[in-house]
Design a protein around this motif. Structure first.
Motif, short mmCIF file in Angstrom:
data_model
loop_
_atom_site.label_atom_id
_atom_site.label_comp_id
_atom_site.label_asym_id
_atom_site.label_seq_id
_atom_site.Cartn_x
_atom_site.Cartn_y
_atom_site.Cartn_z
N PHE A 99 0.83 -1.20 0.00
CA PHE A 99 0.00 0.00 0.00
C PHE A 99 0.88 1.26 0.00
N GLN A 100 1.92 1.26 0.81
CA GLN A 100 2.86 2.39 0.83
C GLN A 100 3.48 2.59 -0.55
N LEU A 101 3.81 1.45 -1.19
CA LEU A 101 4.45 1.50 -2.51
C LEU A 101 3.51 2.13 -3.53
N PHE A 102 2.24 1.72 -3.50
CA PHE A 102 1.28 2.16 -4.51
C PHE A 102 0.54 3.43 -4.11
N THR A 103 0.92 4.02 -2.96
CA THR A 103 0.45 5.37 -2.67
C THR A 103 1.66 6.31 -2.71
N GLU A 106 6.62 5.42 -0.45
CA GLU A 106 7.93 4.79 -0.33
C GLU A 106 8.27 4.17 -1.69
N SER A 107 9.50 4.38 -2.17
CA SER A 107 9.88 3.81 -3.46
C SER A 107 10.33 2.36 -3.28
N THR A 108 10.37 1.64 -4.40
CA THR A 108 10.81 0.24 -4.32
C THR A 108 12.22 0.12 -3.74
N ALA A 149 9.66 7.50 -7.04
CA ALA A 149 9.54 6.04 -7.14
C ALA A 149 10.82 5.38 -7.66
N ILE A 150 11.62 6.10 -8.41
CA ILE A 150 12.84 5.49 -8.95
C ILE A 150 14.06 6.31 -8.56
N LYS A 151 15.26 5.73 -8.79
CA LYS A 151 16.46 6.41 -8.32
C LYS A 151 16.85 7.58 -9.21
N ARG A 152 16.79 7.37 -10.53
CA ARG A 152 17.28 8.41 -11.44
C ARG A 152 16.28 8.57 -12.58
#
Lengths: 176, 404, 415
Positions: A99-103, A106-108, A149-152
């Motif tokens: 849920f944190q990921l898809f709201t 927090e990124s993967t 959501a992503i690093k770069r």
């Protein structure tokens, strides 16, 4: 023992419904991106025939399964991991983690760094799956959100940013 | 740092701390093969809604939770017996402790009984040792505590046991259950943690492995306790209070980290000068142990550095940070550290309107009882001869630093 | 110390360290109700005379069930199965592993089989497969580098089926790590240098990468301090007992740090150089470490800057302006490599092209870099790196590390 009671914690139907929807959409977007985007196509080409990848949450989902059939076609394979022989399985330790990921709280990579998920299966293939997910997230999310959501955030040409993006979203919605 | 010729350290606990920490519990328990946990807590914790947060974390897991919230200061071995029957009758296989001091003591003693035979308690009471790992136990701290919850010590109803097997398997620090609390209780937690942390630096076998946890305990107390107490006393409107609460959660999390780590360190190094004396001063004065220990700490530091010649200069680093530490000449670092502790106490005295004492005189102990306390302590703790103990007490009485 | 919004830390291993601590083993085993251990080790350990010290220390205080000294450097399932059979046949009740990574991995594998009474190890791969405590396992490291005495993973190759099995569980952690300075006393200078830099890399990556947490940070800082203060001295004076203990303790501390905070791109690329060109792990680490720090500097420079205090000491830290500290940390690490290169008569390589095999030929020809970069894209440690790396980024780092020149900060893509 008046102070004792037993509690059945129950489920989280609304959160589950939201996540089911998001996973369904991402799954179909991966399928779409494999047709539209060169990098995603190349990543899938390197993966073995019959490759399957799942994103799920402990203890019982929701889940998403994506795979490559024997003809090399990438397909969203539905929301059940039951009975599947998965090459790579990424499991969030709780539905809350997913849920944190898809709201987008927090990124993967951060969820991974914080011990909220674990990956099972062939590691080089898992790395490829993560790269594919990264690209798909750039397609689906507006830049400020994708940056979380992503690093770069990648530098793409205009066609990839506009035409490809529209195609991935459109194909994900109508599902072809 | 010169390493001692021989040193040992062990902390068998898995610590998880921070946002959504509770959501990790079901999978952590599953990894220990535990499927039916019994939650032990106090009435006030279920009334404040803390149990609800815990139950929330188990949603979707299809696990039945047992909750017993009747633990209080009157909990005794009779209660343990009843809980023992409950645990076995209902088929529980693990304990989750939500709370501090007595809740944890009860859980530890109960765990001895349910892991083996109830007669084990009797055997342990007669001086027997625990020789096997016990059933899985999770500790979820609230803001106040004694600093020894995570150690191997347990004391209930006159039965005192110590064994590394009594340390919890998992410690889960979740800001959701760290609510505001009476400043005196918060100070007690903080000063107990600070004392155990600093005492690891003063121990004969002080070593870099033990000091990993010890330095964090010192760091988190020194850099969070004062602000936490100060801010909790400020009156605010709703919006400002909500903004403040966000920051306060972080400070409370840090402070509770310190308390848990202090327990890990204490389990390996045991009591030092300040905590041994502090226990008796607490008995004599009626003040909580942590506050008594903390009060004596700077004097014990003086004795360790200035009389026994221990190099405690590295204590400055966790207190002041790398930048300040490096910029301070080595010869001044101990002074900084010991004064930082004194400053903290004077601040707490001022903030709480004198409820947190600075000197033994503030505690209203009479000077003539000091010799008795010194004597009693030195009989218990060989490391502290009675003259040295008395030096500490007398200086602490007047608030006068010990000089060589 | 920084408290991240969430962290986990666990190191259940009891650390017992000192100059004469092997003697503690019988007592430690007996507290775990064991008294007939199987000792697992390799021929190198025996040849260095270390086994005599171990057996001497255990002497008549326990019954040694068996001494098995033929664990090969690339141990596999066959060896594990064979040792497990002997363990049962000889009625052992615990394991003492004396050696480096391969010995310990083997011992962990044996422990799964004998504790679970298993015939198929494969059943125990994957998360959560192990549910209970295994037989007592005591680890005695002999290299002061890998830190595997405190790690919860084991990798066991199955050469027949050409696959590698990965086991991860807190139950795989040894019960006790016995760090005895006598075990590393005879380590040759270039191996001392290499293993120390391996441990340094563990600590530096743990401190600067995504999964950093306060306990790992504290372990890492202590480890880096101990290594940077002692390594050169020990290489020059191999019999420095206190220095040896400091390095061995540091390796264990670094192991505690990285087994919780994980490692990142230095290992991502280093593993691949090792896999493609068979270069010793520690050599790859010492060469690549400065590049990992340079590459990530725009993301984690503040942490790298803090490390200056540990690598160079308080005076250097205090006299270096804040914004120059990160670069200075890298400079100091390069300086350590140079000093070790000089002190070992050139055997400690400074760049990839300097690594020579036993036959005197370069082990990493320039032509292999592309293959290395491709393999690196599939290494899991990449997840923990602060900045992303694609194939071109890998090549940029590898090319610079091959030549031995600094990374050009302007070439790094910053998204």
């Amino acid at each position: 023992m008046n102070d004792f009671k037993e509690i059945e914690p129950g489920g989280r139907p609304f959160v589950r419904a939201y996540l089911e929807f998001m996973l369904w959409f991402v799954g179909r977007a991966i399928q779409a991106a494999s047709k539209v985007d060169d990098s995603v196509r190349r990543e899938f080409a390197e993966l073995p025939e019959g490759f399957t990848f799942a994103l799920t949450a402990a203890p019982a989902g929701p889940s998403m399964v994506v795979g490559k059939d024997n003809a090399g076609k990438v397909k969203y394979l539905g929301r059940s991991i039951e009975g599947r022989n998965l090459n790579v399985k990424m499991t969030l330790k709780s539905m809350e983690g997913l849920f944190q990921l898809f709201t987008f709280r927090e990124s993967t990579p951060i969820a991974n760094a914080r011990d909220r998920l674990f990956v099972e299966g062939n590691i080089p293939e898992a790395c490829a799956a993560v790269r594919i997910l990264d690209i798909v997230q750039v397609y689906l999310l507006p830049k400020p959100v994708a940056k979380l959501a992503i690093k770069r955030y990648p530098i793409w040409d205009l066609k990839r940013h506009s035409w490809n993006r529209a195609m991935v979203n459109l194909r994900a919605v109508i599902g072809f | 740092m010169q390493l001692p010729d021989h040193f040992e350290f062990m902390c068998p606990v898995k610590t998880g701390s921070g946002s959504q920490a509770l959501s990790h519990l079901p999978s952590d328990l599953a990894a220990l093969d535990a499927r039916k946990p019994l939650i032990l807590t106090e009435k006030k914790n279920s009334e404040k809604g803390l149990v609800k947060h815990l139950v929330q974390a188990f949603k979707t897991w299809n696990i039945t939770l047992g909750v017993y919230d009747g633990i209080d200061d009157g909990t005794n071995l009779e209660t343990v017996k009843e809980l023992y029957n409950l645990y076995l009758d209902r088929g529980f296989d693990s304990l989750i402790v939500l709370g501090n001091g007595n809740v944890m003591n009860t859980a530890k003693i109960l765990n001895i009984a349910v892991s083996g035979k109830p007669e084990d308690l009797k055997r342990v009471k007669e001086g027997g040792t625990i020789t096997e790992p016990l059933k899985p136990m999770v500790y979820i701290p609230v803001i106040s505590g004694t600093g020894t919850e995570t150690s191997g010590d347990a004391c209930l109803d006159g039965l005192c046991v110590s064994s590394t097997f009594l340390m919890p398997d998992i410690v889960t620090i979740d800001p959701k259950v760290l609510l505001d609390e009476d400043p005196e209780k918060v100070v007690n937690t903080g000063l107990a943690a600070l004392t155990y942390g600093v005492e690891a630096y003063m121990a004969d076998d002080a070593n870099p492995v033990t000091l990993t946890y010890a330095q964090l305990a010192v760091d988190f107390v020194v850099n969070n306790l004062e602000v936490l107490v100060r801010e909790s006393l400020v009156a605010r409107g709703k919006v400002k209070a909500a903004i403040r609460e966000f920051q306060a959660k972080k400070e409370r999390t840090a402070l509770v980290n310190a308390a848990c780590m202090a327990g890990y360190v204490y389990a390996s190094t045991g009591r030092g000068l300040a905590s041994s004396l502090g226990a008796h001063v607490a008995d004599a004065s009626g003040f909580p142990k942590g506050i008594a220990m903390g009060l004596l700490l700077p004097y014990a530091m003086d004795v360790s550095a200035r009389i026994k010649g221990r190099d405690l200069s590295s204590l400055m680093r966790p207190m002041a940070g790398i930048e300040m530490f490096c910029c301070t000449p080595e010869a001044q670092r101990f002074d900084y550290a010991v004064n930082r502790v004194r400053l903290l106490q004077n601040e707490l005295f001022s903030l709480t309107g004198g409820r947190v004492p600075r000197t033994l005189e503030d505690m209203r102990i009479t000077r003539k009882t000091l010799a008795g306390i010194a004597e009693k302590t030195s009989q218990e703790n060989g490391a502290c001869d009675s003259a040295l103990c008395l030096t500490i007490l007398e200086h602490a009485y007047d608030g006068k630093p010990v000089v060589s | 110390m920084l408290l991240p919004s969430y962290y986990e830390y666990c190191c259940r291993v009891k650390t017992v360290a000192g100059h004469e601590v092997l003697e503690r083993i019988p007592e430690l085993l007996s507290s775990m109700h064991a008294g007939k251990p199987m000792i697992i080790t390799d021929k190198g350990v025996v040849a260095a005379g270390l086994m005599d010290i171990v057996t001497g220390a255990l002497a008549d205080k326990l019954v040694i069930g068996s001494i098995e000294d033929d664990v090969p450097p690339d141990s596999d399932l066959r060896v594990v199965n064979e040792l497990a059979r002997k363990y049962k046949a000889k009625g052992c009740d615990s394991i003492i592993a004396v050696g480096g990574g391969s010995v310990l991995d083997t011992a962990k594998g044996v422990n799964i089989i004998v504790s679970e009474n298993a015939d198929d190890l494969m059943k125990f791969t994957g998360a959560g497969a192990l549910k209970r405590k295994l037989k007592p396992l005591v680890a005695v490291p002999t290299t002061a580098g890998t830190g595997s005495e405190v790690t919860l993973v084991a990798v066991i190759a199955d050469h027949e089926k050409n696959r590698k099995m990965l086991f991860t569980s807190y139950f795989l952690l040894p019960d006790v790590a016995v760090i005895d300075s006598r075990m590393t006393m005879t380590l040759p200078d270039f191996l001392t240098a290499m293993t120390a830099m391996d441990a340094l890399t563990h600590a530096v990556e743990a401190y600067t990468c995504l999964s950093k947490n306060p306990v790992s940070d504290a372990c890492a800082l202590e480890a880096i301090t101990l290594i940077s203060r002692n390594v050169l001295n020990v290489v020059k004076n191999p019999t420095d007992k206190d220095g040896r203990l400091a390095l061995a303790t540091a390796a264990t501390l670094a192991g505690m740090a990285f087994s919780n905070s994980m490692v990142a791109m230095v290992h991502t690329i280093g593993h691949s150089v090792g896999a493609v060109c068979h270069v010793p792990h520690g050599t790859c680490m010492s060469i690549l470490l400065p590049y990992g720090l340079e590459y990530n500097m725009h993301k984690n420079g503040e942490y790298t800057a803090e490390l200056l205090y540990a690598v160079a000491g308080e005076k250097v830290f205090a006299s270096t302006p804040k914004e120059q500290r990160a670069a200075k940390t890298v400079e100091y690490i390069r300086g350590m490599n140079q000093a070790l290169h000089d002190a070992t008569g050139g055997r400690h390589a400074r760049c990839l092209r300097e690594i020579m095999g036993r036959d005197g030929k370069p082990m990493v020809p320039a032509g292999t870099l592309e293959t290395i970069a491709r393999v690196a894209l599939g290494d899991g440690s990449i997840f923990y790196n602060p900045e992303d790396l694609d194939f071109d980024d890998m090549m940029m780092v590898l090319t610079a590390a091959w030549e031995g020149v600094k990374l050009d900060q302007n070439m790094i893509k910053k998204g």
